[in-house]
Design a protein around this motif. Structure first.
Motif, short mmCIF file in Angstrom:
data_model
loop_
_atom_site.label_atom_id
_atom_site.label_comp_id
_atom_site.label_asym_id
_atom_site.label_seq_id
_atom_site.Cartn_x
_atom_site.Cartn_y
_atom_site.Cartn_z
N UNK A 70 0.86 -1.17 0.00
CA UNK A 70 0.00 0.00 0.00
C UNK A 70 0.90 1.23 0.00
N UNK A 71 0.47 2.30 -0.63
CA UNK A 71 1.26 3.53 -0.59
C UNK A 71 0.73 4.41 0.54
N UNK A 72 1.44 5.50 0.77
CA UNK A 72 1.01 6.42 1.83
C UNK A 72 -0.40 6.94 1.57
N UNK A 73 -0.74 7.11 0.31
CA UNK A 73 -2.08 7.64 -0.02
C UNK A 73 -3.14 6.56 0.02
N UNK A 74 -2.71 5.29 0.04
CA UNK A 74 -3.69 4.21 0.13
C UNK A 74 -3.89 3.44 -1.17
N UNK A 75 -3.05 3.71 -2.18
CA UNK A 75 -3.13 2.92 -3.41
C UNK A 75 -2.37 1.61 -3.23
N UNK A 76 -2.70 0.64 -4.06
CA UNK A 76 -2.01 -0.65 -3.97
C UNK A 76 -1.08 -0.81 -5.16
N UNK A 77 0.18 -1.16 -4.87
CA UNK A 77 1.21 -1.22 -5.91
C UNK A 77 2.00 -2.52 -5.77
N UNK A 78 2.65 -2.97 -6.85
CA UNK A 78 3.43 -4.21 -6.77
C UNK A 78 4.57 -4.09 -5.76
N UNK A 119 -5.80 -9.46 -3.22
CA UNK A 119 -4.54 -8.71 -3.37
C UNK A 119 -4.42 -7.57 -2.36
N UNK A 120 -5.55 -6.92 -2.02
CA UNK A 120 -5.49 -5.86 -1.01
C UNK A 120 -5.35 -6.45 0.39
N UNK A 121 -5.96 -7.62 0.58
CA UNK A 121 -5.97 -8.21 1.93
C UNK A 121 -4.59 -8.69 2.36
N UNK A 122 -3.70 -8.99 1.40
CA UNK A 122 -2.37 -9.48 1.79
C UNK A 122 -1.37 -8.35 1.99
N UNK A 123 -1.83 -7.10 1.85
CA UNK A 123 -0.88 -5.98 1.90
C UNK A 123 -0.25 -5.77 3.28
N UNK A 124 -0.89 -6.27 4.34
CA UNK A 124 -0.30 -6.11 5.68
C UNK A 124 0.39 -7.39 6.14
N UNK A 125 0.61 -8.33 5.20
CA UNK A 125 1.21 -9.61 5.59
C UNK A 125 2.63 -9.72 5.06
N UNK A 126 3.61 -9.59 5.95
CA UNK A 126 5.00 -9.65 5.51
C UNK A 126 5.36 -11.07 5.06
N UNK A 127 6.10 -11.14 3.97
CA UNK A 127 6.54 -12.45 3.46
C UNK A 127 7.78 -12.89 4.22
N UNK A 128 7.68 -14.04 4.86
CA UNK A 128 8.78 -14.52 5.69
C UNK A 128 9.56 -15.62 4.98
#
Lengths: 515, 305
Positions: A80-88, A169-178
């Motif tokens: 997610x960006x600071x403005x709230x957009x979703x980016x690769x 895709x938006x739901x995984x934005x707060x999930x760090x890849x370990x």
């Protein structure tokens, strides 16, 4: 190489005389002749004062403060960006694979801090770990529709879902890849204490309740950070945070209290950075019980609140008045045709009289203290405005645990304050007004139907239409008084460039430079 | 004496049991860890796992008995927030708090006693008036206000000291001063009263008549006799200091046990809170035991056996 600047020892920069400049130059020349880069010349430290810390660096604590620290060392698939957009991020692209799966194409050549490569194995490991109930992963509920992860090739994964799941895709934005390898070689206990990710900063030292020290990941796939070291300190007391900014100890201060904005701006050593969050602050009724079962009564109370005045006087015009709906303006699903009901105490009184409302009915506003910006102040102002039209309103401040206990029993009294965040997609916030959210005492069959439809389609136009109608229903039925989109406020030293306030309160510091 | 110590030690587990029981019941009665600790979006399976782990499906008394059984085996449970065992997480933070308490108590004791003696010696004259006034003013200043004031003056305006955090000795000065101010006035006032009382005793008059020097009289005859009320008071103040340290630790971001406990109470992280309560209670109990022993050494008339 020895680093001159020691982490954690706040230094106050004072103007140097020309003599010391000359000395510095001389030293630099000598060192360069010796073939060494002068460590101190490049060694810059960014100090951030955070309001709250998670108690550990383990993944899966579902608070933004935890996510904010984790995202320094980790990356998600989709950012997610600071403005709230979703980016690769670690995924370069993604698309639906049939009706009940998403395919993610992973970025190649990304390395974990221990030098091992990031592949589809790590994605599968991370997602499998999240959906395993034994892990107690905080965000697991966000992807509860995920049924499994399949590795197609080392850089392609397919995530199977139970039915169509548009927001994955938006739901995984707060999930760090370990790193799967790290869990397997070191065990979960080590992995939890010492994060090794792919992110812009590398773990240095963590002292619970005190400080988090990191160094720049010079080979970050998204470009090296502009500072060499990062120190995030926990400073829970707001006045102390402001002091650390004004004294030059910290360059970025989170959760700036609203009453010191003027002081910070006037100081000339720092400025205020703000952005509306996606948190919609509302006062929710209990429509099961008379007289609040009457939509006219709820509408009248909505009319009695002068939201513009509260925004100006209490929130100092930071943030926004919600447009008579749950969602903030920047959120997908916001209905631009709706507007907040204009303040009209006369009409409020007339409506209440028409509804034969007993003005002695106690209207208790239940709230927590310090959970949201100026929460108690706002409740007091609302109670005061109710009082002006002759209502019997009071504010009841309760401790967080007690609040949750009452909430879970759905016994919050006539009105309570809560903030719902959407993270930019209507689904995350609208769920709380459905039976599935297990929180609402207001139930509307059409709303339920629309929610289910919007959650089960990848058709963006249809989703936007459904959410628009849902906002209309919320507006007409007024299960809540929709107050404000809350601001996210930071104090930023004038020595810092490249910092932006984040609508989701996640620190993004890669492009921040310190003079 | 040994007999007395042994008897006091026997009471420790009993006190701890009572404290634990109270803390356990209050924490469980006012909030369910499932609602508080898990994300509101949690899945039913996650709730089941946590319910089983904390035995939340059992009556609260059974939960407490299970908890006690584990504690007797030396297992204080795993923290909900940290994921790791609770006791080491608490002990990790103990050092910072002890450092702060020792510094504050040292300052408060030394300044308090000397201030009190000065007040007694120059009773109703300028030094007494000045010191007593300052003491009473300081006593009526809330810690958080004093702390923020000190930060504003010494860190923001003068830039002599860091605002907050734990690091070298400079970091300790402001929080220790703030915490000391919380109890120092009491030490001044109790020392003053106690000294004045002894100074009126007949043996002091005898000493004076005998021609003892004022300093010798004061420090070898008056002060030892005035010491016991001060020591007893010290025992009470240790508990107050620990409570006061929570506010001080918050203002100065001092990574101590007080802040850990407050945070854990809000999270209903019961294992951490109970482990912390055990540590803090033990500390207070032992401090009081030491004070009692000091009392008996100073005044052999106090028969401990």
């Amino acid at each position: 190489m020895v680093h001159a600047a020691k982490l954690g020892h706040p230094t106050v920069t004072r103007p140097e005389g020309s003599r010391s400049h000359a000395r510095v130059l001389l030293a630099a020349t000598v060192m360069m002749m010796l073939g060494q880069a002068p460590a101190w010349a490049a060694d810059t430290t960014l100090v951030v004062a955070a309001a709250t810390f998670p108690d550990s660096l383990q993944t899966g604590i579902s608070t933004f403060t935890s996510t904010s620290l984790l995202m320094q060392t980790y990356d998600p698939l989709v950012a997610r960006t600071n403005k709230g957009d979703y980016v690769p991020a670690l995924a370069e692209s993604w698309e639906p694979a049939g009706d009940s799966a998403w395919r993610f194409h992973l970025r190649r050549g990304v390395k974990f801090h221990d030098g091992s490569g990031f592949t589809a194995e790590d994605v599968k490991f991370t997602l499998d770990r999240i959906i395993n109930p034994q892990t107690a992963y905080g965000f697991a509920g966000r992807i509860s529709q995920v049924s499994g992860v399949r590795i197609i090739d080392p850089y392609t994964v397919e995530v199977d879902t139970k039915g169509t799941f548009p927001i994955l895709p938006k739901a995984v934005a707060d999930m760090p890849m370990e790193s799967k390898r790290r869990y397997e070689t070191e065990g979960a206990n080590v992995a939890r204490r010492h994060p090794v990710g792919t992110g812009p900063f590398v773990y240095g030292k963590w002292i619970a309740g005190d400080r988090y020290e990191l160094t720049a990941n010079k080979s970050y796939w998204g470009g090296a950070p502009k500072v060499d070291r990062l120190l995030i300190r926990q400073v829970p007391e707001a006045a102390t945070r402001v002091a650390s900014l004004l004294s030059g100890e910290a360059q970025i201060v989170e959760e700036l209290p609203i009453d010191v904005l003027g002081q910070v701006e006037a100081s000339k050593v720092a400025t205020v950075a703000s952005i509306p969050t996606t948190v919609g602050l509302v006062l929710t009724f209990d429509p099961r019980k008379p007289p609040f079962d009457n939509p006219k009564v709820r509408e009248a109370l909505d009319l009695a609140v002068d939201k513009d005045l509260i925004l100006k006087e209490i929130l100092k015009s930071k943030g926004e008045v919600l447009d008579g709906q749950l969602l903030t303006r920047a959120t997908f699903g916001h209905d631009a045709s709706l507007k907040s009901r204009p303040y009209d105490p006369k009409r409020a009184k007339t409506l209440l009289q028409e509804a034969k409302f007993d003005f002695k009915t106690p209207i208790t506003i239940t709230t927590q203290s310090g959970k949201y910006v100026s929460d108690v102040d706002i409740c007091n102002a609302v109670a005061g405005m109710f009082g002006e039209i002759g209502l019997n309103a009071s504010v009841n401040v309760v401790e967080g645990g007690v609040f949750l206990k009452q909430w879970n029993a759905r016994e919050m009294g006539p009105l309570y304050m809560v903030g719902w965040y959407s993270l930019g997609d209507a689904d995350f916030a609208t769920v709380w007004y459905t039976e599935a959210g297990k929180r609402t005492t207001w139930v509307n069959p059409e709303y339920e139907k629309l929610f289910a439809e919007a959650r089960a389609t990848n058709d963006t136009a249809l989703r936007a239409k459904d959410y628009g109608r849902m906002m209309q229903i919320l507006h007409d039925e007024t299960p809540s008084i929709f107050l404000f989109g809350l601001p996210s406020l930071y104090g930023v030293s004038s020595k810092v460039s490249g910092f932006e306030a984040a609508s989701d309160k996640i620190l993004r510091l890669k492009d921040v430079a310190v003079k | 004496m040994l007999n007395y110590i042994a008897r006091r030690l026997i009471y420790i587990p009993l006190s701890l049991l009572l404290v634990l029981c109270a803390a356990f019941v209050v924490l469980r009665a006012t909030g369910n860890p499932i609602d508080i600790f898990l994300d509101p979006n949690h899945t039913p399976e996650q709730a089941d796992v946590l319910t089983a782990r904390l035995h939340l499906d059992q009556p609260i008394l059974v939960q407490f008995v299970i908890y006690l059984r584990d504690v007797l085996r030396g297992d204080f449970g795993d923290s909900l927030q940290f994921g790791g065992p609770a006791m080491p997480a608490v002990l990790d933070r103990l050092g910072a708090t002890l450092e702060l308490l020792a510094a504050a108590l040292g300052v408060a004791l030394v300044l308090g006693i000397f201030g009190g003696i000065a007040c007694a010696v120059w009773r109703d004259r300028t030094p007494d008036f000045l010191i007593s006034t300052i003491a009473i003013a300081a006593q009526s200043m809330p810690s958080f206000w004093l702390g923020i004031l000190l930060i504003q003056i010494f860190a923001v305006d003068l830039r002599w000291l860091p605002t907050s955090g734990r690091g070298d000795g400079w970091h300790l000065i402001l929080p220790a001063a703030t915490l000391a101010a919380f109890v120092l006035p009491n030490f001044v006032l109790i020392t003053r009263t106690s000294m004045l009382e002894v100074m009126g005793e007949p043996f002091v008059v005898t000493g004076k008549a005998k021609g003892l020097s004022a300093a010798k009289l004061l420090f070898t005859h008056v002060f030892p006799n005035a010491l016991n009320p001060i020591l007893s008071f010290l025992g009470i103040q240790v508990g107050r200091l620990v409570a006061g340290s929570i506010v001080t630790e918050t203002i100065f971001s001092w990574p101590g046990i007080g802040r850990l406990l407050i945070g854990s109470i809000f999270q209903r992280d019961v294992p951490i809170v109970l482990a912390g309560v055990v540590v803090v209670s033990l500390f207070i109990i032992l401090a009081n035991l030491i004070v009692d022993l000091l009392l008996s050494i100073n005044d052999p008339r106090i028969r401990l056996g």
